[in-house]
Design a protein around this motif. Sequence first.
Motif, PDB file in Angstrom:
ATOM      1  N   PHE A  45      12.325  14.381  66.083  1.00  9.59           N
ATOM      2  CA  PHE A  45      11.991  12.969  65.967  1.00  9.59           C
ATOM      3  C   PHE A  45      11.261  12.681  64.656  1.00  9.59           C
ATOM      4  CE2 PHE A  45       9.167   9.355  66.560  1.00  9.59           C
ATOM      5  CZ  PHE A  45      10.075   8.384  66.957  1.00  9.59           C
ATOM      6  N   LEU A  46      10.260  13.493  64.328  1.00  9.88           N
ATOM      7  CA  LEU A  46       9.506  13.271  63.089  1.00  9.88           C
ATOM      8  C   LEU A  46      10.386  13.470  61.855  1.00  9.88           C
ATOM      9  CD1 LEU A  46       6.079  14.914  63.954  1.00  9.88           C
ATOM     10  CD2 LEU A  46       6.591  12.479  63.698  1.00  9.88           C
ATOM     11  N   HIS A  47      11.256  14.468  61.887  1.00  9.32           N
ATOM     12  CA  HIS A  47      12.176  14.686  60.767  1.00  9.32           C
ATOM     13  C   HIS A  47      13.082  13.477  60.585  1.00  9.32           C
ATOM     14  CE1 HIS A  47      16.068  16.012  59.084  1.00  9.32           C
ATOM     15  NE2 HIS A  47      15.288  16.628  58.228  1.00  9.32           N
ATOM     16  N   ASN A  48      13.662  12.991  61.668  1.00  7.66           N
ATOM     17  CA  ASN A  48      14.568  11.848  61.579  1.00  7.66           C
ATOM     18  C   ASN A  48      13.833  10.573  61.183  1.00  7.66           C
ATOM     19  OD1 ASN A  48      16.763  13.419  62.223  1.00  7.66           O
ATOM     20  ND2 ASN A  48      16.692  12.920  64.396  1.00  7.66           N
ATOM     21  N   ALA A  49      12.607  10.384  61.687  1.00 11.17           N
ATOM     22  CA  ALA A  49      11.825   9.206  61.309  1.00 11.17           C
ATOM     23  C   ALA A  49      11.482   9.243  59.822  1.00 11.17           C
ATOM     24  CB  ALA A  49      10.557   9.127  62.144  1.00 11.17           C
ATOM     25  N   PHE A  50      11.052  10.405  59.338  1.00 13.85           N
ATOM     26  CA  PHE A  50      10.725  10.551  57.916  1.00 13.85           C
ATOM     27  C   PHE A  50      11.952  10.313  57.049  1.00 13.85           C
ATOM     28  CE2 PHE A  50      10.307  13.283  54.139  1.00 13.85           C
ATOM     29  CZ  PHE A  50       9.217  12.662  53.550  1.00 13.85           C
ATOM     30  N   LEU A  51      13.081  10.905  57.435  1.00 21.04           N
ATOM     31  CA  LEU A  51      14.301  10.737  56.650  1.00 21.04           C
ATOM     32  C   LEU A  51      14.782   9.276  56.683  1.00 21.04           C
ATOM     33  CD1 LEU A  51      16.220  12.247  54.836  1.00 21.04           C
ATOM     34  CD2 LEU A  51      17.577  12.827  56.842  1.00 21.04           C
ATOM     35  N   SER A  52      14.611   8.609  57.807  1.00 24.44           N
ATOM     36  CA  SER A  52      14.991   7.192  57.892  1.00 24.44           C
ATOM     37  C   SER A  52      14.148   6.337  56.961  1.00 24.44           C
ATOM     38  CB  SER A  52      14.861   6.700  59.336  1.00 24.44           C
ATOM     39  OG  SER A  52      15.754   7.381  60.167  1.00 24.44           O
ATOM     40  N   ILE A  53      12.865   6.642  56.872  1.00 26.22           N
ATOM     41  CA  ILE A  53      11.987   5.908  55.943  1.00 26.22           C
ATOM     42  C   ILE A  53      12.407   6.175  54.501  1.00 26.22           C
ATOM     43  CG2 ILE A  53       9.615   5.779  55.065  1.00 26.22           C
ATOM     44  CD1 ILE A  53       8.718   6.263  57.995  1.00 26.22           C
ATOM     45  N   ILE A  54      12.718   7.433  54.192  1.00 27.41           N
ATOM     46  CA  ILE A  54      13.188   7.779  52.842  1.00 27.41           C
ATOM     47  C   ILE A  54      14.489   7.049  52.533  1.00 27.41           C
ATOM     48  CG2 ILE A  54      14.066   9.664  51.389  1.00 27.41           C
ATOM     49  CD1 ILE A  54      11.071   9.785  51.768  1.00 27.41           C
ATOM     50  N   ILE A  55      15.400   7.022  53.502  1.00 30.61           N
ATOM     51  CA  ILE A  55      16.676   6.323  53.304  1.00 30.61           C
ATOM     52  C   ILE A  55      16.426   4.846  53.018  1.00 30.61           C
ATOM     53  CG2 ILE A  55      18.740   5.494  54.514  1.00 30.61           C
ATOM     54  CD1 ILE A  55      18.906   8.239  55.844  1.00 30.61           C
ATOM     55  N   PHE A  56      15.566   4.222  53.805  1.00 30.07           N
ATOM     56  CA  PHE A  56      15.330   2.786  53.648  1.00 30.07           C
ATOM     57  C   PHE A  56      14.621   2.467  52.339  1.00 30.07           C
ATOM     58  CE2 PHE A  56      12.898  -1.128  54.512  1.00 30.07           C
ATOM     59  CZ  PHE A  56      13.971  -1.985  54.713  1.00 30.07           C
ATOM     60  N   LEU A  57      13.485   3.106  52.095  1.00 32.71           N
ATOM     61  CA  LEU A  57      12.718   2.804  50.884  1.00 32.71           C
ATOM     62  C   LEU A  57      13.433   3.283  49.621  1.00 32.71           C
ATOM     63  CD1 LEU A  57       9.088   3.596  52.098  1.00 32.71           C
ATOM     64  CD2 LEU A  57      10.226   1.372  51.912  1.00 32.71           C
ATOM     65  N   TYR A 109      21.024   6.687  60.568  1.00 31.88           N
ATOM     66  CA  TYR A 109      21.076   6.767  59.111  1.00 31.88           C
ATOM     67  C   TYR A 109      21.977   5.687  58.530  1.00 31.88           C
ATOM     68  CZ  TYR A 109      18.840  11.346  59.588  1.00 31.88           C
ATOM     69  OH  TYR A 109      17.989  12.375  59.880  1.00 31.88           O
ATOM     70  N   ILE A 110      23.092   5.406  59.184  1.00 34.16           N
ATOM     71  CA  ILE A 110      23.995   4.341  58.724  1.00 34.16           C
ATOM     72  C   ILE A 110      23.293   2.983  58.803  1.00 34.16           C
ATOM     73  CG2 ILE A 110      26.114   3.083  59.282  1.00 34.16           C
ATOM     74  CD1 ILE A 110      27.299   5.824  60.118  1.00 34.16           C
ATOM     75  N   ILE A 111      22.571   2.738  59.886  1.00 30.92           N
ATOM     76  CA  ILE A 111      21.867   1.461  60.041  1.00 30.92           C
ATOM     77  C   ILE A 111      20.777   1.309  58.977  1.00 30.92           C
ATOM     78  CG2 ILE A 111      20.290   0.180  61.557  1.00 30.92           C
ATOM     79  CD1 ILE A 111      22.022   1.241  63.910  1.00 30.92           C
ATOM     80  N   PHE A 112      20.004   2.362  58.727  1.00 34.88           N
ATOM     81  CA  PHE A 112      18.954   2.283  57.702  1.00 34.88           C
ATOM     82  C   PHE A 112      19.546   2.127  56.308  1.00 34.88           C
ATOM     83  CE2 PHE A 112      16.090   3.724  61.008  1.00 34.88           C
ATOM     84  CZ  PHE A 112      14.918   3.069  60.681  1.00 34.88           C
ATOM     85  N   THR A 113      20.670   2.781  56.043  1.00 34.87           N
ATOM     86  CA  THR A 113      21.327   2.600  54.750  1.00 34.87           C
ATOM     87  C   THR A 113      21.834   1.174  54.602  1.00 34.87           C
ATOM     88  OG1 THR A 113      21.975   4.919  54.704  1.00 34.87           O
ATOM     89  CG2 THR A 113      23.185   3.431  53.258  1.00 34.87           C
TER      90      THR A 113
END
Length: 135
Positions: A45-57, A109-113
């Motif tokens: 969960f933390l890995h995916n949350a961190f990566l989602s933030i990186i993807i978005f920002l 990841y697709i949604i955040f992108t």
Amino acid sequence: MKFKKFFFIPLIVMITAIIVGIILGFFSDIPIDPKITKVEFSTIFLHNAFLSIIIFLGGIISFSLISHTILVINGVTTGFILAKLWNLTDRTNLYWHIIPHGILELIAYIIFTSASFYVSFTFYQFIKSKLSKSK
């Protein structure tokens, strides 16, 4: 432009990357270890949350270049692992351990992108309109 249009570009990028990964996986000699290891839910969960933030920002900062790069890496890796595990293990492990986790993760990841692409495009349109008004 509606948000739906921004969703299809990352979706096509992800599907293409998964197909490329599958092709690479079937035709490469790179070995992988088929053992499924237990990973804590909180770690995933933390890995995916961190990566989602990186993807978005990162996508906002780079007009989605970083986001799409991460999508390609994840898609190729997912396709490669699916292709390798297809021949190495019984398919029950593949269905119950890899696919449910991967589907939820890749959709996020697709949604955040898509969201970062939408925000950066909207910001670009805003700046463009301000610059054209000032002339």
